[in-house]
Write a protein that holds these residues in place. Structure first.
Motif, short mmCIF file in Angstrom:
data_model
loop_
_atom_site.label_atom_id
_atom_site.label_comp_id
_atom_site.label_asym_id
_atom_site.label_seq_id
_atom_site.Cartn_x
_atom_site.Cartn_y
_atom_site.Cartn_z
N GLU A 16 0.82 -1.21 0.00
CA GLU A 16 0.00 0.00 0.00
C GLU A 16 0.86 1.26 0.00
OE1 GLU A 16 -3.98 1.79 2.12
OE2 GLU A 16 -3.05 0.00 2.95
N GLU A 17 1.92 1.27 0.80
CA GLU A 17 2.83 2.42 0.83
C GLU A 17 3.51 2.63 -0.52
OE1 GLU A 17 4.19 2.45 5.51
OE2 GLU A 17 5.12 1.00 4.16
N MET A 18 3.94 1.52 -1.14
CA MET A 18 4.56 1.62 -2.47
C MET A 18 3.56 2.17 -3.47
SD MET A 18 7.76 0.85 -2.82
CE MET A 18 8.03 0.33 -4.51
N ALA A 19 2.34 1.68 -3.42
CA ALA A 19 1.31 2.13 -4.34
C ALA A 19 1.12 3.64 -4.23
CB ALA A 19 0.00 1.40 -4.07
N ILE A 20 1.03 4.13 -3.02
CA ILE A 20 0.83 5.57 -2.79
C ILE A 20 2.03 6.37 -3.31
CG2 ILE A 20 0.68 7.36 -0.99
CD1 ILE A 20 -1.01 5.22 0.61
N LYS A 21 3.24 5.90 -3.02
CA LYS A 21 4.45 6.59 -3.47
C LYS A 21 4.55 6.63 -4.99
CE LYS A 21 7.09 5.35 0.64
NZ LYS A 21 7.91 6.38 1.19
N LEU A 22 3.98 5.61 -5.64
CA LEU A 22 4.03 5.54 -7.10
C LEU A 22 2.83 6.21 -7.77
CD1 LEU A 22 5.30 1.88 -7.48
CD2 LEU A 22 6.59 3.98 -7.92
N GLY A 23 1.89 6.69 -6.97
CA GLY A 23 0.75 7.41 -7.50
C GLY A 23 -0.48 6.56 -7.81
N TYR A 24 -0.47 5.31 -7.36
CA TYR A 24 -1.66 4.46 -7.55
C TYR A 24 -2.70 4.82 -6.50
CZ TYR A 24 1.11 1.42 -10.58
OH TYR A 24 1.89 0.92 -11.59
N SER A 28 -3.75 -2.56 -5.22
CA SER A 28 -3.91 -3.60 -6.25
C SER A 28 -3.10 -3.29 -7.51
CB SER A 28 -5.38 -3.82 -6.59
OG SER A 28 -5.92 -2.68 -7.21
N GLY A 29 -3.01 -2.03 -7.89
CA GLY A 29 -2.20 -1.65 -9.06
C GLY A 29 -0.75 -2.01 -8.87
N ALA A 45 10.00 2.06 -13.08
CA ALA A 45 11.23 1.40 -12.62
C ALA A 45 12.15 2.41 -11.93
CB ALA A 45 11.95 0.73 -13.79
N ARG A 46 12.26 3.60 -12.51
CA ARG A 46 13.11 4.64 -11.90
C ARG A 46 12.55 5.09 -10.55
NH1 ARG A 46 12.85 7.18 -16.98
NH2 ARG A 46 14.45 6.31 -18.30
N LYS A 47 11.23 5.23 -10.48
CA LYS A 47 10.62 5.63 -9.21
C LYS A 47 10.85 4.57 -8.14
CE LYS A 47 6.98 8.53 -11.16
NZ LYS A 47 5.53 8.68 -11.39
N LEU A 52 13.28 2.51 -3.21
CA LEU A 52 14.01 1.41 -2.54
C LEU A 52 15.50 1.69 -2.39
CD1 LEU A 52 12.27 -1.69 -4.16
CD2 LEU A 52 11.77 -0.60 -1.96
N GLN A 53 15.93 2.85 -2.88
CA GLN A 53 17.33 3.28 -2.80
C GLN A 53 18.26 2.24 -3.42
OE1 GLN A 53 17.53 3.89 1.43
NE2 GLN A 53 16.74 5.97 1.28
N LEU A 54 17.93 1.85 -4.64
CA LEU A 54 18.73 0.87 -5.36
C LEU A 54 19.85 1.56 -6.12
CD1 LEU A 54 15.81 -1.17 -6.98
CD2 LEU A 54 17.06 -1.74 -4.91
N THR A 55 20.95 0.85 -6.33
CA THR A 55 22.02 1.37 -7.16
C THR A 55 21.62 1.18 -8.62
OG1 THR A 55 23.17 -0.76 -7.32
CG2 THR A 55 23.76 0.67 -5.45
#
Length: 68
Positions: A16-24, A28-29, A45-47, A52-55
């Motif tokens: 749910e937190e990821m969805a909100i951060k991504l604008g869903y 479910s999206g 993918a960039r977002k 997630l602070q990925l390299t």
């Protein structure tokens, strides 16, 4: 287990937190995205990389390596 799910859970972020951060509007999206049921765009993918602070190397392996 899905590598994206592992990384998200390692950071303590819910779907749910990821969805909100991504604008869903709901989780479910994002759930469909995480499970590979919908196509991943380079913008999403960039977002996710930023959230997630990925390299750059991790991002390429996760989103562009056909073996993952």
């Amino acid at each position: 287990m899905n590598i994206l799910k592992q990384l998200r859970e390692k950071k303590g972020i819910t779907q749910e937190e990821m969805a909100i951060k991504l604008g869903y509007k709901g989780k479910s999206g994002y759930c469909h995205l995480e499970n590979g049921n919908v196509r991943m765009t380079s913008d999403i993918a960039r977002k996710i990389k930023d959230i997630l602070q990925l390299t750059d190397k991790e991002m390429v392996k996760i989103f562009f390596d056909p073996k993952v």
